[in-house]
Write a protein that holds these residues in place. Structure first.
Motif, PDB file in Angstrom:
ATOM      1  N   CYS A 102      12.926   9.768  29.942  1.00 37.25           N
ATOM      2  CA  CYS A 102      12.580  11.171  30.193  1.00 37.25           C
ATOM      3  C   CYS A 102      11.129  11.433  29.813  1.00 37.25           C
ATOM      4  CB  CYS A 102      13.518  12.085  29.414  1.00 37.25           C
ATOM      5  SG  CYS A 102      15.266  11.850  29.818  1.00 37.25           S
ATOM      6  N   ARG A 103      10.295  11.524  30.810  1.00 32.52           N
ATOM      7  CA  ARG A 103       8.883  11.891  30.679  1.00 32.52           C
ATOM      8  C   ARG A 103       8.511  12.716  31.889  1.00 32.52           C
ATOM      9  NH1 ARG A 103       6.821  12.136  26.030  1.00 32.52           N
ATOM     10  NH2 ARG A 103       9.004  12.713  25.820  1.00 32.52           N
ATOM     11  N   HIS A 104       7.627  13.681  31.684  1.00 31.79           N
ATOM     12  CA  HIS A 104       7.149  14.465  32.821  1.00 31.79           C
ATOM     13  C   HIS A 104       6.381  13.603  33.805  1.00 31.79           C
ATOM     14  CE1 HIS A 104       3.965  17.263  34.566  1.00 31.79           C
ATOM     15  NE2 HIS A 104       5.070  17.547  35.196  1.00 31.79           N
ATOM     16  N   GLU A 105       5.646  12.640  33.284  1.00 30.88           N
ATOM     17  CA  GLU A 105       4.895  11.709  34.121  1.00 30.88           C
ATOM     18  C   GLU A 105       5.057  10.298  33.575  1.00 30.88           C
ATOM     19  OE1 GLU A 105       3.335  12.070  36.877  1.00 30.88           O
ATOM     20  OE2 GLU A 105       3.312  14.247  37.058  1.00 30.88           O
ATOM     21  N   ASN A 106       4.838   9.310  34.434  1.00 28.49           N
ATOM     22  CA  ASN A 106       4.805   7.941  33.941  1.00 28.49           C
ATOM     23  C   ASN A 106       3.554   7.662  33.128  1.00 28.49           C
ATOM     24  OD1 ASN A 106       3.548   8.317  36.517  1.00 28.49           O
ATOM     25  ND2 ASN A 106       3.427   6.101  36.791  1.00 28.49           N
ATOM     26  N   ASP A 107       2.509   8.471  33.269  1.00 28.90           N
ATOM     27  CA  ASP A 107       1.328   8.404  32.414  1.00 28.90           C
ATOM     28  C   ASP A 107       1.688   9.038  31.077  1.00 28.90           C
ATOM     29  OD1 ASP A 107      -1.098   8.598  31.119  1.00 28.90           O
ATOM     30  OD2 ASP A 107      -2.137   9.629  32.742  1.00 28.90           O
ATOM     31  N   ILE A 108       1.810   8.229  30.045  1.00 29.42           N
ATOM     32  CA  ILE A 108       2.280   8.713  28.736  1.00 29.42           C
ATOM     33  C   ILE A 108       1.137   8.899  27.745  1.00 29.42           C
ATOM     34  CG2 ILE A 108       4.605   7.797  28.977  1.00 29.42           C
ATOM     35  CD1 ILE A 108       3.683   5.332  27.357  1.00 29.42           C
ATOM     36  N   THR A 109      -0.095   8.924  28.242  1.00 23.48           N
ATOM     37  CA  THR A 109      -1.253   9.045  27.372  1.00 23.48           C
ATOM     38  C   THR A 109      -1.206  10.318  26.538  1.00 23.48           C
ATOM     39  OG1 THR A 109      -2.528   7.886  29.072  1.00 23.48           O
ATOM     40  CG2 THR A 109      -3.767   8.961  27.310  1.00 23.48           C
ATOM     41  N   ALA A 110      -0.866  11.437  27.172  1.00 30.26           N
ATOM     42  CA  ALA A 110      -0.919  12.734  26.500  1.00 30.26           C
ATOM     43  C   ALA A 110       0.366  13.096  25.770  1.00 30.26           C
ATOM     44  CB  ALA A 110      -1.258  13.837  27.503  1.00 30.26           C
ATOM     45  N   THR A 111       1.451  12.374  26.036  1.00 35.60           N
ATOM     46  CA  THR A 111       2.735  12.791  25.469  1.00 35.60           C
ATOM     47  C   THR A 111       3.303  11.826  24.446  1.00 35.60           C
ATOM     48  OG1 THR A 111       3.987  11.737  27.267  1.00 35.60           O
ATOM     49  CG2 THR A 111       3.336  14.071  27.561  1.00 35.60           C
ATOM     50  N   THR A 112       2.567  10.749  24.147  1.00 37.30           N
ATOM     51  CA  THR A 112       2.990   9.819  23.096  1.00 37.30           C
ATOM     52  C   THR A 112       1.758   9.399  22.292  1.00 37.30           C
ATOM     53  OG1 THR A 112       2.663   7.728  24.287  1.00 37.30           O
ATOM     54  CG2 THR A 112       4.751   8.887  24.660  1.00 37.30           C
ATOM     55  N   ASP A 113       2.029   8.649  21.232  1.00 36.05           N
ATOM     56  CA  ASP A 113       0.943   8.138  20.387  1.00 36.05           C
ATOM     57  C   ASP A 113       0.507   6.744  20.811  1.00 36.05           C
ATOM     58  OD1 ASP A 113       3.124   6.638  19.603  1.00 36.05           O
ATOM     59  OD2 ASP A 113       2.923   7.087  17.458  1.00 36.05           O
ATOM     60  N   VAL A 114       0.696   6.391  22.069  1.00 31.54           N
ATOM     61  CA  VAL A 114       0.391   5.052  22.543  1.00 31.54           C
ATOM     62  C   VAL A 114      -1.055   4.656  22.268  1.00 31.54           C
ATOM     63  CG1 VAL A 114      -0.143   5.831  24.900  1.00 31.54           C
ATOM     64  CG2 VAL A 114       0.611   3.457  24.497  1.00 31.54           C
ATOM     65  N   ALA A 115      -1.987   5.595  22.323  1.00 33.16           N
ATOM     66  CA  ALA A 115      -3.393   5.273  22.086  1.00 33.16           C
ATOM     67  C   ALA A 115      -3.643   4.826  20.655  1.00 33.16           C
ATOM     68  CB  ALA A 115      -4.268   6.482  22.418  1.00 33.16           C
ATOM     69  N   ASP A 116      -2.729   5.128  19.750  1.00 32.25           N
ATOM     70  CA  ASP A 116      -2.871   4.734  18.340  1.00 32.25           C
ATOM     71  C   ASP A 116      -2.269   3.370  18.048  1.00 32.25           C
ATOM     72  OD1 ASP A 116      -4.052   7.213  17.858  1.00 32.25           O
ATOM     73  OD2 ASP A 116      -2.118   8.159  17.402  1.00 32.25           O
ATOM     74  N   HIS A 117      -1.750   2.696  19.083  1.00 29.37           N
ATOM     75  CA  HIS A 117      -1.113   1.392  18.914  1.00 29.37           C
ATOM     76  C   HIS A 117      -2.054   0.301  19.435  1.00 29.37           C
ATOM     77  CE1 HIS A 117       3.199   2.438  17.949  1.00 29.37           C
ATOM     78  NE2 HIS A 117       2.689   3.630  18.231  1.00 29.37           N
ATOM     79  N   PRO A 118      -2.774  -0.380  18.535  1.00 23.66           N
ATOM     80  CA  PRO A 118      -3.728  -1.405  18.996  1.00 23.66           C
ATOM     81  C   PRO A 118      -3.070  -2.525  19.782  1.00 23.66           C
ATOM     82  CG  PRO A 118      -3.418  -1.512  16.601  1.00 23.66           C
ATOM     83  CD  PRO A 118      -2.780  -0.251  17.064  1.00 23.66           C
ATOM     84  N   GLU A 119      -1.772  -2.780  19.516  1.00 25.20           N
ATOM     85  CA  GLU A 119      -1.093  -3.856  20.234  1.00 25.20           C
ATOM     86  C   GLU A 119      -0.934  -3.555  21.721  1.00 25.20           C
ATOM     87  OE1 GLU A 119       2.334  -1.332  18.461  1.00 25.20           O
ATOM     88  OE2 GLU A 119       0.213  -1.777  18.081  1.00 25.20           O
ATOM     89  N   PHE A 120      -1.119  -2.281  22.102  1.00 25.34           N
ATOM     90  CA  PHE A 120      -0.978  -1.907  23.511  1.00 25.34           C
ATOM     91  C   PHE A 120      -2.314  -1.523  24.154  1.00 25.34           C
ATOM     92  CE2 PHE A 120       3.409  -0.484  22.004  1.00 25.34           C
ATOM     93  CZ  PHE A 120       4.002  -1.686  22.398  1.00 25.34           C
TER      94      PHE A 120
END
Length: 389
Positions: A102-120
């Protein structure tokens, strides 16, 4: 719904705090009474499996109660239900290994902390999705196990700084988790929990070998929500996705409609020249009625705005759709000034609440059957006012 918004930080009015306090106390005397009033509204019988049984106007929790919690989290869904929403919405996108999340978009940049995960960090990419270029991180590049290491956060913190309090509290839910949650809540409440489920970018994902409709239908069958009288509505901006779902399950279906000059992406891909303006004409509505039970138009298709952003004269869409047996659930009404028609804004703070009750009254007066809202409690009070409590 596909909407991108920005804004500067602002305050919350006392209304939001008051209704949330009421929610914590069981909503006694406020939105709970409004929910009961709309249950008694025009044609409403409490939402037990048929579109005809839904209260009118139906209050749909847009991505949950996204005015108060980060969208598409179990916390947002739970609050929408606790505030009295008649239906709670989910948008579905796939993971790399084919799970629906469940996400509004497949782009999860703005809705998760993915940018804070160096492994990704190496997963960041630029992609063209339905003709628009995006740079960020995308669900289809993550397995479910990887996605579950991320935490959800507020999508528009500039508009809703208070919601950032809940950043990191919830993971990205799978649709199966939502189905289990809905069944559990239904048993606890003694009546079904209605869900409103959108397939996002279905043509794009089918080209990647990640078609949405078949796994969605399998889940609906597994959880007994595949029947005509199931408490669930399917929706998509791509008519072909709705048609595909109609061949797989008997669940009620809605075609979403954006701006009049736009074309559904599956039309672009197939060379169908029709625009939304064509689909809202009598012939287009008759075609939609051959495979769907309703439409979800943008509010501007119901009442257009002038150059200053003020409401003008309603179109004939409600009358024309009803003449073909279609229900209308337009999107999306929000409390903040920046999202309201100009004639209902109050003060100069774009993030303060405007005269949203006046806006609801204007839209309800057109005869719409329901509305998507980020603030279900406010919508329930407005619906109760409209129905004379």
């Amino acid at each position: 719904m596909t909407e991108r918004v920005t804004g500067s930080p602002g305050r919350r009015t006392l209304l939001g705090a008051a209704v949330l306090s009421a929610a914590a106390l069981g909503l006694t005397g406020t939105a709970a009474q409004a929910a009961q009033a709309t249950e008694r509204g025009r044609g409403g019988h409490g939402g037990h499996g048929s579109l005809r049984d839904l209260p009118v106007p139906t209050v749909i929790g847009h991505r949950g109660a996204s005015g108060y919690r980060p969208e598409h989290t179990l916390g947002s869904y739970q609050l929408a239900l606790d505030l009295g929403a008649h239906i709670v919405e989910q948008d579905l996108v796939p993971t790399k290994d084919g799970h629906l999340v469940c996400r509004h978009e497949n782009d999860i940049t703005a809705t998760t902390d993915v940018a804070d995960h160096p492994e990704f960090a190496g997963r960041r990419a630029t992609k063209s999705i339905d003709g628009v270029s995006y740079t960020g991180w995308f669900t289809e590049d993550f397995t479910l196990a990887e996605l579950k290491t991320l935490r959800a956060k507020e999508r528009i913190p500039g508009n809703r700084p208070d919601n950032t309090l809940y950043d990191g509290r919830w993971t990205v839910p799978t649709f199966e988790e939502v189905l289990r949650w809905a069944d559990k809540e239904g048993r606890r409440r003694g009546k079904p929990v209605w869900l409103y489920v959108e397939t996002k970018h279905p043509t794009y994902f089918r080209k990647l070998g990640l078609g949405l409709e078949e796994p969605l239908a399998r889940l609906l069958r597994r959880y007994g929500r595949d029947r005509k009288n199931s408490p669930l509505i399917l929706q998509s901006f791509e008519p072909s996705s709705v048609q595909r779902l109609a061949r797989l399950v008997d669940t009620s279906r809605i075609v979403l409609l954006s701006g009049p000059t736009s074309r559904p992406w599956d039309f672009v891909e197939s060379g169908d020249p029709r625009t939304v303006a064509d689909l809202v004409k009598p012939a287009g509505l008759k075609w939609i009625a051959s495979y769907a039970q309703g439409i979800g138009p943008t509010l501007d298709l119901v009442i257009p705005k002038d150059a200053a952003g003020r409401l003008t004269t309603p179109t004939t869409l409600v009358k024309d759709a009803h003449a073909r047996g279609l229900r209308l659930h337009p999107y999306t009404l929000r409390n903040e000034n920046s999202f309201l028609p100009a004639d209902f804004r109050r003060g100069t703070d774009p993030n303060a609440y405007g005269d949203v009750f006046g806006a609801y009254a204007a839209y309800f007066a057109t005869g719409i059957d329901g509305i998507f809202t980020d603030h279900p409690d406010t919508a329930l009070l407005a619906a109760a006012d409209f129905n004379g409590r």
